[in-house]
Write an enzyme that holds these catalytic residues in place. Structure first.
Site, PDB file in Angstrom:
ATOM      1  N   GLU A   1       0.767  -1.094  -0.027  1.00 43.82           N
ATOM      2  CA  GLU A   1       0.117  -0.032   0.010  1.00 43.82           C
ATOM      3  C   GLU A   1       0.814   1.207  -0.037  1.00 43.82           C
ATOM      4  OE1 GLU A   1      -3.541  -0.837   3.018  1.00 43.82           O
ATOM      5  OE2 GLU A   1      -1.414  -1.362   4.085  1.00 43.82           O
TER       6      GLU A   1
ATOM      7  N   LYS B   1       2.213   4.209   1.608  1.00 45.63           N
ATOM      8  CA  LYS B   1       2.528   5.092   2.878  1.00 45.63           C
ATOM      9  C   LYS B   1       2.179   6.659   2.941  1.00 45.63           C
ATOM     10  CE  LYS B   1       5.286   5.179   6.934  1.00 45.63           C
ATOM     11  NZ  LYS B   1       4.353   6.535   7.411  1.00 45.63           N
TER      12      LYS B   1
ATOM     13  N   ARG C   1      -2.625   8.543  12.026  1.00 41.77           N
ATOM     14  CA  ARG C   1      -3.266   7.218  12.143  1.00 41.77           C
ATOM     15  C   ARG C   1      -4.212   7.431  13.354  1.00 41.77           C
ATOM     16  NH1 ARG C   1      -0.353   2.134  12.800  1.00 41.77           N
ATOM     17  NH2 ARG C   1      -1.699   0.606  12.751  1.00 41.77           N
TER      18      ARG C   1
ATOM     19  N   PHE D   1      -7.340   0.682   5.978  1.00 40.40           N
ATOM     20  CA  PHE D   1      -6.488  -0.343   5.689  1.00 40.40           C
ATOM     21  C   PHE D   1      -6.710  -1.699   6.333  1.00 40.40           C
ATOM     22  CE2 PHE D   1      -3.887   0.939   8.904  1.00 40.40           C
ATOM     23  CZ  PHE D   1      -3.368   2.173   8.711  1.00 40.40           C
TER      24      PHE D   1
ATOM     25  N   ARG E   1       6.347  -4.904  16.059  1.00 41.35           N
ATOM     26  CA  ARG E   1       6.991  -5.971  15.869  1.00 41.35           C
ATOM     27  C   ARG E   1       7.499  -6.221  14.657  1.00 41.35           C
ATOM     28  NH1 ARG E   1       4.894  -9.547  19.993  1.00 41.35           N
ATOM     29  NH2 ARG E   1       3.154  -8.902  21.127  1.00 41.35           N
TER      30      ARG E   1
ATOM     31  N   LYS F   1       7.598  -0.927   7.146  1.00 41.00           N
ATOM     32  CA  LYS F   1       7.453   0.345   6.190  1.00 41.00           C
ATOM     33  C   LYS F   1       8.504   0.711   5.297  1.00 41.00           C
ATOM     34  CE  LYS F   1       8.415   2.952  10.500  1.00 41.00           C
ATOM     35  NZ  LYS F   1       8.133   4.281  11.354  1.00 41.00           N
TER      36      LYS F   1
END
Length: 532
Positions: free
Chosen positions: A227, A229, A234, A316, A394, A400
């Site tokens: 996707e 960024k 967020r 998302f 994690r 990213k």
């Protein structure tokens, strides 16, 4: 508070996470639920706001210590931290030591905001003359709003999970949201197993690490969702019990900031939680994030502002569906349910499903990433189609993969002391570029150097100071640094006319002289090409 001070000392004396966790577990096992509640608040950064002006603190502390104000200021500049300075300058007292509870300290911090200056001073004198050592230090750090305990939220959750004999994911969820320890009980925060949490509480956010390997090492690209960024806020959108809540990743409740999301109260079914990025969107593409910041900072939003900077959520992930927590299901299934849920023209004016980028191979994805800014994004997000929605940051399933930062070579012209463990080192720097024969400041940065580089630079700064302005030193314009940043925008706060987004030091350019640094025109060229 004495026992919490002992915990602070145990945490501060070790760099090993296992010892820090063990110290917290031991503390939780020994103290009352009430004391635990306030300790948890401090450990995760949920501390009171600074209740007294710093000018008043300096004046009153100088009077109590029996020193002139100029000597207090010189001491402060040498120490670099107001809370620590207050502690060091407090005279030895003959009054017996008293150690109030954490609840009493929190209550005092809250009450001080409503007191008259005389009442504030008398209250502080009582604490300053009856507290000792670490307890006094912690009180002053809370008083100045600068208390930081050397543990991450993840370590606190780990310790609480051991103490409560629960899994970390459950504890992380129970800690979500803003809560006031003065109006919350420990059993409210951590109810018995099986007790439903308040309906407005969000789930812990799942966070991605920066990609630290070659993308080809991730295997078949078809096993991954790619996707764009995006640059926004967020957030989680919650529809439960007939109410709508919008939470940021920083756990701020922002529902009132986004009035255009109001119709979702009736358009979305109960038992829905969506994860996504809230961004300004107009004419089919994102607007610069700076436009969104102009909205967030306003108390009252005019119709003109809502029209000029409309917001949407690019969705998302779906975390809750028909009242069921589906975070354990594969992303492939969650995405399919998300698509079905928002496949409604009325919703699509507010909720957009994130675009699934299709690339034949990793090289094609890398080519897109290099040109990401041309497509109004910062790079790519990589997510395993079979991944569950985890808790916290994690490695493995989500990455990213951002475009390389912009960079420019600049000259350091000012330096200031850092905070906490770096209070005695010059670690915060101001940088400038050339405007003709003049250096004009354009950015500040404090991250990116190694400890060895910081110590070396600190020695040089102390030996090459040209002028002092309180805690700030003007230094000889000698050293060049490569400054990385994510974006550039016009600004009247800097003489250069521009401001940078997330500036940091990429490297110390010992191979360059000050004369070889970039110019103001170079910054303005970037502003014209990529400006916000």
């Amino acid at each position: 508070m004495r026992v919490f001070a002992q915990l602070f000392e145990a945490i501060d004396s070790s760099t090993k996470t296992s010892r820090k966790v063990a110290a917290m577990v031991d503390y939780f096992d020994r103290v009352s639920d009430e004391e635990k509640l306030f300790a948890v608040a401090l450990l995760i950064g949920n501390k009171p706001k600074r209740p007294v002006a710093t000018t008043s603190l300096r004046e009153w502390a100088s009077a109590l210590a029996g020193i002139p104000s100029w000597l207090f200021e010189e001491s402060y500049y040498a120490v670099g931290d107001l809370g620590e300075t207050l502690t060091l300058l407090m005279p030895q007292q003959s009054r017996p030591e008293e150690t109030p509870t954490l609840k009493a300290v929190f209550a005092t911090m809250t009450a001080l905001r409503k007191y008259s200056p005389m009442e504030q001073r008398e209250t502080l004198y009582t604490f300053w003359t009856t507290l000792r050592g670490t307890a006094l230090f912690l009180f002053n750090k809370m008083l100045t709003g600068s208390l930081r305990v050397g543990v991450s939220r993840k370590l606190v959750i780990n310790a609480l999970a051991r103490h409560l004999d629960r899994d970390e994911a459950t504890v992380a969820h129970q800690l979500m949201g803003k809560w006031d320890p003065l109006t919350t009980r420990f059993t409210d925060l951590f109810p018995q197993q099986g007790t439903a949490l308040p309906h407005h509480i969000p789930y812990p956010f799942y966070l991605a690490y920066a990609l630290d390997r070659e993308p080809a090492d991730l295997g078949d690209i078809n096993n991954w969702l790619l996707e764009k960024k995006l640059d926004g806020i967020r957030g989680q959108l919650i529809r439960r019990n007939g109410e709508l809540f919008i939470w940021s990743r920083g756990e701020d409740l922002l529902t009132d900031k986004f009035p255009e999301f109001g119709p979702l109260t009736t358009l979305l079914p109960d038992g829905t939680v969506i994860d996504g990025e809230i961004i300004p969107w107009k004419d089919g593409h994102p607007l610069p994030f700076a436009r969104m910041q102009t909205r967030i900072g306003r108390k009252n939003l005019s119709a003109k502002m809502l029209q000029e900077v409309p917001l949407v959520m690019v969705c998302f992930d779906l975390l809750e569906y028909e009242g069921r927590d589906i975070r354990h299901e594969p992303l492939l299934i969650r995405r399919a349910q998300l698509a079905a849920l928002i496949d409604n023209p009325a919703l699509q004016r507010i909720l957009l499903r994130s675009e699934e980028m299709a690339f034949p191979d990793w090289q094609a994805a890398a080519d897109f990433r290099e040109r990401a800014r041309q497509f109004h994004c910062e790079g790519l997000m990589l997510k395993q189609w079979q991944s569950a929605y985890g808790v916290g940051r994690r490695k493995g399933d989500w990455w990213k993969w951002k475009a390389d930062p912009f960079s420019i070579d600049a000259v350091m012209i000012y330096a200031q002391s850092g905070h906490g463990r770096r209070a005695n080192l010059y670690t915060d720097y101001t940088f400038a570029v050339w405007d003709g024969d003049t250096l004009v400041p354009f950015a500040k940065a404090y991250s990116g150097l190694t400890d060895t580089e910081i110590k070396s630079l600190d020695r040089w700064i102390k030996q090459n100071t040209v002028e002092k302005f309180g805690p700030v030193r003007r230094v000889k314009p000698v050293h060049v640094f490569e400054i990385g940043f994510e974006g550039v925008q016009a600004s009247n706060r800097h003489k250069s006319g521009v401001a940078l987004r997330f500036p940091r030091m990429l490297r110390w350019r010992l191979d360059k002289t000050a004369a070889e640094a970039n110019t103001k025109d170079d910054l303005l060229d970037l502003l014209r090409l990529y400006g916000q």
